[in-house]
Scaffold this motif. Structure first.
Motif, PDB file in Angstrom:
ATOM      1  N   THR A  92       0.816  -1.218   0.000  1.00 40.82           N
ATOM      2  CA  THR A  92       0.000   0.000   0.000  1.00 40.82           C
ATOM      3  C   THR A  92       0.847   1.265   0.000  1.00 40.82           C
ATOM      4  OG1 THR A  92      -1.764  -1.128   1.215  1.00 40.82           O
ATOM      5  CG2 THR A  92      -1.773   1.277   1.256  1.00 40.82           C
ATOM      6  N   ARG A  99      -1.542   5.679  -1.822  1.00 46.14           N
ATOM      7  CA  ARG A  99      -2.798   6.197  -2.398  1.00 46.14           C
ATOM      8  C   ARG A  99      -3.958   5.242  -2.117  1.00 46.14           C
ATOM      9  NH1 ARG A  99       0.601   7.649  -7.542  1.00 46.14           N
ATOM     10  NH2 ARG A  99       0.552   5.406  -7.623  1.00 46.14           N
ATOM     11  N   PHE A 100      -4.150   4.899  -0.854  1.00 42.03           N
ATOM     12  CA  PHE A 100      -5.173   3.921  -0.489  1.00 42.03           C
ATOM     13  C   PHE A 100      -6.586   4.480  -0.546  1.00 42.03           C
ATOM     14  CE2 PHE A 100      -3.808   5.903   3.425  1.00 42.03           C
ATOM     15  CZ  PHE A 100      -5.003   6.189   4.067  1.00 42.03           C
ATOM     16  N   TRP A 101      -6.736   5.782  -0.609  1.00 42.05           N
ATOM     17  CA  TRP A 101      -8.075   6.359  -0.615  1.00 42.05           C
ATOM     18  C   TRP A 101      -8.733   6.322  -1.987  1.00 42.05           C
ATOM     19  CZ3 TRP A 101      -3.581   8.914   0.389  1.00 42.05           C
ATOM     20  CH2 TRP A 101      -3.144   9.827  -0.563  1.00 42.05           C
ATOM     21  N   TYR A 102      -7.955   6.066  -3.061  1.00 39.86           N
ATOM     22  CA  TYR A 102      -8.614   5.989  -4.363  1.00 39.86           C
ATOM     23  C   TYR A 102      -7.995   4.978  -5.329  1.00 39.86           C
ATOM     24  CZ  TYR A 102      -4.916   9.169  -6.014  1.00 39.86           C
ATOM     25  OH  TYR A 102      -3.719   9.753  -6.316  1.00 39.86           O
ATOM     26  N   GLU A 103      -6.798   4.489  -5.089  1.00 35.26           N
ATOM     27  CA  GLU A 103      -6.207   3.528  -6.030  1.00 35.26           C
ATOM     28  C   GLU A 103      -5.913   2.175  -5.386  1.00 35.26           C
ATOM     29  OE1 GLU A 103      -2.789   4.965  -8.114  1.00 35.26           O
ATOM     30  OE2 GLU A 103      -3.829   6.746  -8.820  1.00 35.26           O
ATOM     31  N   ASP A 104      -5.276   2.166  -4.239  1.00 33.40           N
ATOM     32  CA  ASP A 104      -4.832   0.917  -3.628  1.00 33.40           C
ATOM     33  C   ASP A 104      -5.664   0.549  -2.405  1.00 33.40           C
ATOM     34  OD1 ASP A 104      -2.773   0.217  -5.404  1.00 33.40           O
ATOM     35  OD2 ASP A 104      -1.461   1.727  -4.500  1.00 33.40           O
ATOM     36  N   GLN A 105      -6.973   0.563  -2.557  1.00 37.91           N
ATOM     37  CA  GLN A 105      -7.853   0.226  -1.435  1.00 37.91           C
ATOM     38  C   GLN A 105      -7.776  -1.257  -1.099  1.00 37.91           C
ATOM     39  OE1 GLN A 105     -11.631   1.550  -2.809  1.00 37.91           O
ATOM     40  NE2 GLN A 105     -11.178   3.699  -2.426  1.00 37.91           N
ATOM     41  N   PHE A 108      -4.926  -2.198   1.221  1.00 36.75           N
ATOM     42  CA  PHE A 108      -5.112  -1.498   2.495  1.00 36.75           C
ATOM     43  C   PHE A 108      -6.222  -2.139   3.326  1.00 36.75           C
ATOM     44  CE2 PHE A 108      -6.705   2.077   5.142  1.00 36.75           C
ATOM     45  CZ  PHE A 108      -5.570   2.222   5.920  1.00 36.75           C
TER      46      PHE A 108
END
Length: 140
Positions: A92, A99-105, A108
């Motif tokens: 992540t 960028r876990f809030w929009y790409e690497d959820q 995460f």
């Protein structure tokens, strides 16, 4: 009515169901280490174009596989959770640049599940639980 109250319902078994499914999903991701074409694809990523890139990829997939197996079985659950947090946290925040809030959820979410099992334990149906049971002596 308990459903609308603040008390947990079916906590131990519900936690175990989540642990088993999460373990299977992480096993699925870790088993990629046995597919050379997939592993070669990871090695083309810029972050792994370093001298120890291949070692990092194989160590990460091995840690995912081990973490998934431990979580699935509920064996050394907290150790499996730490492997999950560390490996997928690296994915992540290093590979995915945080960028876990929009790409690497996706990775995460596994980090968050790792923290859940680290703090809450394995729940029901786990080898940890079975091993921790102390036989009671019957007085007859």
């Amino acid at each position: 009515m308990r459903f609308f109250g603040p008390s947990p319902i079916w906590f131990e078994k519900g936690l175990a169901c989540i642990r088993i499914v999460v373990g299977l999903l992480i096993i699925y991701h870790g088993q990629e280490m046995f597919h050379q074409s997939i592993m070669d694809g990871y090695l083309t990523w810029d972050v792994f174009k370093i001298p120890n890139g291949k070692l990092l990829v194989y160590a990460g997939k091995s840690a995912e596989l081990l973490s998934g197996i431990l979580l699935f079985l509920g064996l050394f659950t907290r150790i499996g959770a730490v492997f999950c947090i560390g490996t997928l946290g690296f994915v992540t925040f290093v590979v995915g640049h945080g960028r876990f809030w929009y790409e690497d959820q996706h990775p995460f979410m596994f980090v968050l599940f790792g923290f859940l099992f680290l703090f809450a334990g394995p729940g029901a149906w786990s080898l940890d639980r079975e091993k921790a049971r102390i036989p009671r002596l019957r007085s007859e």
